[in-house]
Design a protein around this motif. Structure first.
Motif, short mmCIF file in Angstrom:
data_model
loop_
_atom_site.label_atom_id
_atom_site.label_comp_id
_atom_site.label_asym_id
_atom_site.label_seq_id
_atom_site.Cartn_x
_atom_site.Cartn_y
_atom_site.Cartn_z
N ALA A 497 4.62 -28.23 17.59
CA ALA A 497 4.94 -27.15 18.52
C ALA A 497 6.25 -27.41 19.26
O ALA A 497 7.02 -26.47 19.51
CB ALA A 497 3.80 -26.97 19.52
N PHE A 498 6.53 -28.64 19.59
CA PHE A 498 7.74 -28.93 20.36
C PHE A 498 8.99 -28.88 19.50
O PHE A 498 10.07 -28.55 20.00
CB PHE A 498 7.60 -30.29 21.06
N ARG A 499 8.88 -29.21 18.23
CA ARG A 499 10.03 -29.03 17.34
C ARG A 499 10.36 -27.55 17.24
O ARG A 499 11.54 -27.16 17.25
CB ARG A 499 9.72 -29.62 15.96
N GLU A 500 9.34 -26.70 17.18
CA GLU A 500 9.56 -25.25 17.16
C GLU A 500 10.14 -24.78 18.50
O GLU A 500 10.97 -23.87 18.53
CB GLU A 500 8.26 -24.53 16.86
N LEU A 501 9.68 -25.39 19.59
CA LEU A 501 10.18 -25.01 20.91
C LEU A 501 11.67 -25.33 21.04
O LEU A 501 12.44 -24.53 21.60
CB LEU A 501 9.39 -25.74 21.99
N ARG A 502 12.09 -26.49 20.52
CA ARG A 502 13.51 -26.83 20.58
C ARG A 502 14.34 -25.85 19.75
O ARG A 502 15.46 -25.50 20.14
CB ARG A 502 13.72 -28.27 20.10
N ASP A 503 13.80 -25.42 18.62
CA ASP A 503 14.51 -24.41 17.82
C ASP A 503 14.58 -23.09 18.57
O ASP A 503 15.61 -22.40 18.54
CB ASP A 503 13.81 -24.22 16.48
N ARG A 519 10.30 -17.11 28.79
CA ARG A 519 10.12 -16.95 27.34
C ARG A 519 9.73 -18.27 26.69
O ARG A 519 8.91 -18.30 25.77
CB ARG A 519 11.39 -16.39 26.71
N LEU A 520 10.29 -19.39 27.16
CA LEU A 520 9.93 -20.69 26.60
C LEU A 520 8.53 -21.10 27.03
O LEU A 520 7.77 -21.69 26.25
CB LEU A 520 10.95 -21.75 27.02
N LEU A 521 8.17 -20.76 28.28
CA LEU A 521 6.82 -21.07 28.74
C LEU A 521 5.78 -20.27 27.94
O LEU A 521 4.75 -20.81 27.51
CB LEU A 521 6.69 -20.76 30.23
N HIS A 522 6.05 -19.01 27.70
CA HIS A 522 5.13 -18.19 26.91
C HIS A 522 5.08 -18.68 25.47
O HIS A 522 4.02 -18.61 24.82
CB HIS A 522 5.56 -16.72 26.96
N PHE A 523 6.21 -19.17 24.96
CA PHE A 523 6.25 -19.68 23.59
C PHE A 523 5.30 -20.87 23.43
O PHE A 523 4.50 -20.92 22.49
CB PHE A 523 7.68 -20.09 23.23
N ILE A 524 5.38 -21.82 24.35
CA ILE A 524 4.53 -23.01 24.23
C ILE A 524 3.08 -22.68 24.55
O ILE A 524 2.16 -23.32 24.02
CB ILE A 524 5.07 -24.15 25.13
#
Length: 530
Positions: A497-503, A519-524
């Motif tokens: 999940a965090f590799r996707e978050l960095r992307d 948007r990043l908070l909702h993503f994770i």
């Protein structure tokens, strides 16, 4: 006869130079086959000769500038202020001169809360002094590190071309520069990994950030079979082939895999900001086991001339940026005045303000200067991982001020109390970012972790993190006892999940551990499994 011989010799030299130019980085066929063209080797040899001349001059220039820091900084400031007026409208550059804490605004009420600094690669506006000194140090400590095409670079530039750390010596890299300019971070690192795998004789791995090397090698851990299939089916252009035995080396496990893939590997060159300490530790313990790590630059501040030292030390270069230091903390009499580079004292904590080529920027960093090292009189910044910590990376829902770096230490203590658990990655956020959806009246911390070795945690285990924070931060404990701050909400996320978050963050800089974007908070949040 002598004239004919001279003309013939000149023709041979010109032919060699032309062929070397044809085989330069970007020339025909340099990266299409595993055999290095002799023209590229000649081009590399010529570049090293020129580099050798430049090293002596740059070292003398640095020593001279460091002996009279005040005068060097004055000359630089006059030059910067003279060019700041030509900055683009709306940038705030050129509107203010360096001043105290209250005079650092970029515009009316507008502050740059977290200025991105190129952690490893200095921009071309920075003098060539940094890259030249870096290459000299690298060759001195790691004699084979400057072999032609002996360095694999892992870096993403978000669709543009950022210079590599060794851009004066482009023949050093086995990866074409275009590989790092594709729109997707994941795709760029994937392609760069493929080019690295085909070179069995690599001497160095270079990454703009340690997280980029971590994610690139993570592709192998996540699914090297698919990578091998891409190569076998010729899905890449130019067609790349893996050296014989690569599959066998990967099947032997991940501990020390870098040394097995590249037996002549000498060093890992990567920036390791405090927020990326976790990735560096993971690489040292597994994939890059036994390899030394070296960070040559710290942004626009200085250069590390001592790669053999276990802790990174950066000599502040007076000609790179105009530095001012604000004593940490605000006294009752008001904001303290700035301390110039020539007057900074070893030991106390400061906030750092940089004035660089782009104009005036408020760069909120805390740092601890140290005593100069002869023959230089410019101060040193020293830290095991990074000399400066962004002040914006602080959790504070009631003014308690929990720095992210110390929060990480508390999180590590809590993880040690969870049998079999190993921390892979994490981010945190203040509940105010969630708004009404936080579900708890009292403000609190939202923490998202990826763990290896456990599938779930009990409520008692999750509460261990809150207990560690109360033990480590008395002010936080006081607010917790009053009920002004609610308990930490801990969430487990899916693997990767965090590799996707960095992307998804889409930034070439280090990803913030304290999330500030919804948007990043909702993503994770969408990757939460427990």
């Amino acid at each position: 006869h002598s004239a004919a011989m001279l003309l013939a010799g000149l023709a041979v030299v010109l032919a060699l130079l032309f062929w070397a130019w044809r085989c330069r980085p970007g020339g025909a066929g340099c990266w299409g086959s595993r055999r290095r063209p002799w023209g590229l080797v000649l081009w590399h040899w010529l570049a090293l000769r020129v580099l050798g001349r430049a090293v002596g001059w740059q070292r003398r220039h640095l020593e001279q500038a460091s002996k009279d820091v005040r005068r060097s900084q004055e000359r630089l400031l006059l030059r910067l202020l003279g060019g700041a007026g030509a900055a683009e409208p709306g940038t705030g550059a050129g509107r203010r001169a360096p001043a105290g804490r209250q005079g650092l605004a970029l515009g009316e009420g507008e502050y740059s809360d977290c200025v991105y600094l190129p952690w490893l690669s200095p921009s071309r506006s920075v003098p060539t002094q940094g890259p030249v000194l870096y290459l000299d140090v690298l060759s001195r400590v790691f004699p084979e590190a400057l072999s032609p095409q002996g360095t694999a670079r892992f870096s993403w530039a978000r669709g543009c071309s950022l210079p590599a750390a060794a851009w004066p010596l482009p023949t050093l890299y086995c990866t074409p520069e275009e590989a790092g300019t594709v729109p997707s971070r994941a795709a760029a690192l994937y392609v760069q990994l493929l080019f690295a795998l085909r070179e069995r004789e690599l001497r160095a791995l270079e990454a703009g950030l340690v997280s980029e090397l971590y994610d690139a090698l993570g592709v192998l851990r996540a699914g090297w079979e698919g990578l091998a299939q891409d190569l076998a089916l010729g899905r890449l252009s130019p067609r790349l082939e893996l050296p014989e035995g690569t599959r066998r080396r990967l099947e032997q496990g991940w501990d020390g895999v870098a040394r097995r893939l590249w037996p002549r590997l000498q060093v890992v060159v990567a920036a390791e900001p405090s927020g990326e300490q976790l990735y560096g530790e993971a690489l040292r313990e597994s994939e890059c086991q036994g390899l030394p790590f070296y960070c040559p630059f710290y942004a626009l501040l200085g250069v590390n001339l001592w790669p053999e030292q276990p802790d990174s030390r950066y000599l502040l270069c007076p000609d790179w940026a105009f530095c001012e230091f604000l004593p940490a903390g605000t006294g009752a009499e008001g904001p303290p005045g700035t301390v110039l580079l020539a007057d900074v004292q070893a030991g106390p904590e400061y906030e750092l303000v940089l004035t660089a080529q782009a104009g005036l920027s408020r760069c909120p960093l805390s740092c601890h200067p140290h005593t100069p090292c002869a023959p230089h009189q410019s101060p040193l910044l020293r830290h095991p991982h990074t000399p400066c910590t962004p002040l914006s990376q602080t959790l504070s829902v009631r003014g308690e001020g929990v720095p992210e770096e110390r929060f990480y230490q508390s999180l590590r203590r809590a993880v040690a109390m969870w049998p079999g658990a190993r921390l892979v990655d994490y981010v945190c956020a203040e509940s105010s970012l969630l708004g009404a959806s936080s579900g708890v009246c009292a403000p609190h911390y939202q923490v998202f972790v990826e763990l290896r070795g456990v599938r779930d945690l009990s409520e008692v285990q999750r509460y261990k993190l809150d207990q560690c924070l109360q033990e480590d931060f008395p002010v936080y404990k006081t607010f917790r006892l009053k009920g002004s701050i609610g308990p930490v909400r801990l969430h487990l996320v899916a693997a990767g999940a965090f590799r996707e978050l960095r992307d998804a963050a889409g930034s070439p800089g280090p990803m913030a551990r304290v999330l500030r974007e919804k948007r990043l908070l909702h993503f994770i949040q969408r990757r939460v499994v427990s």
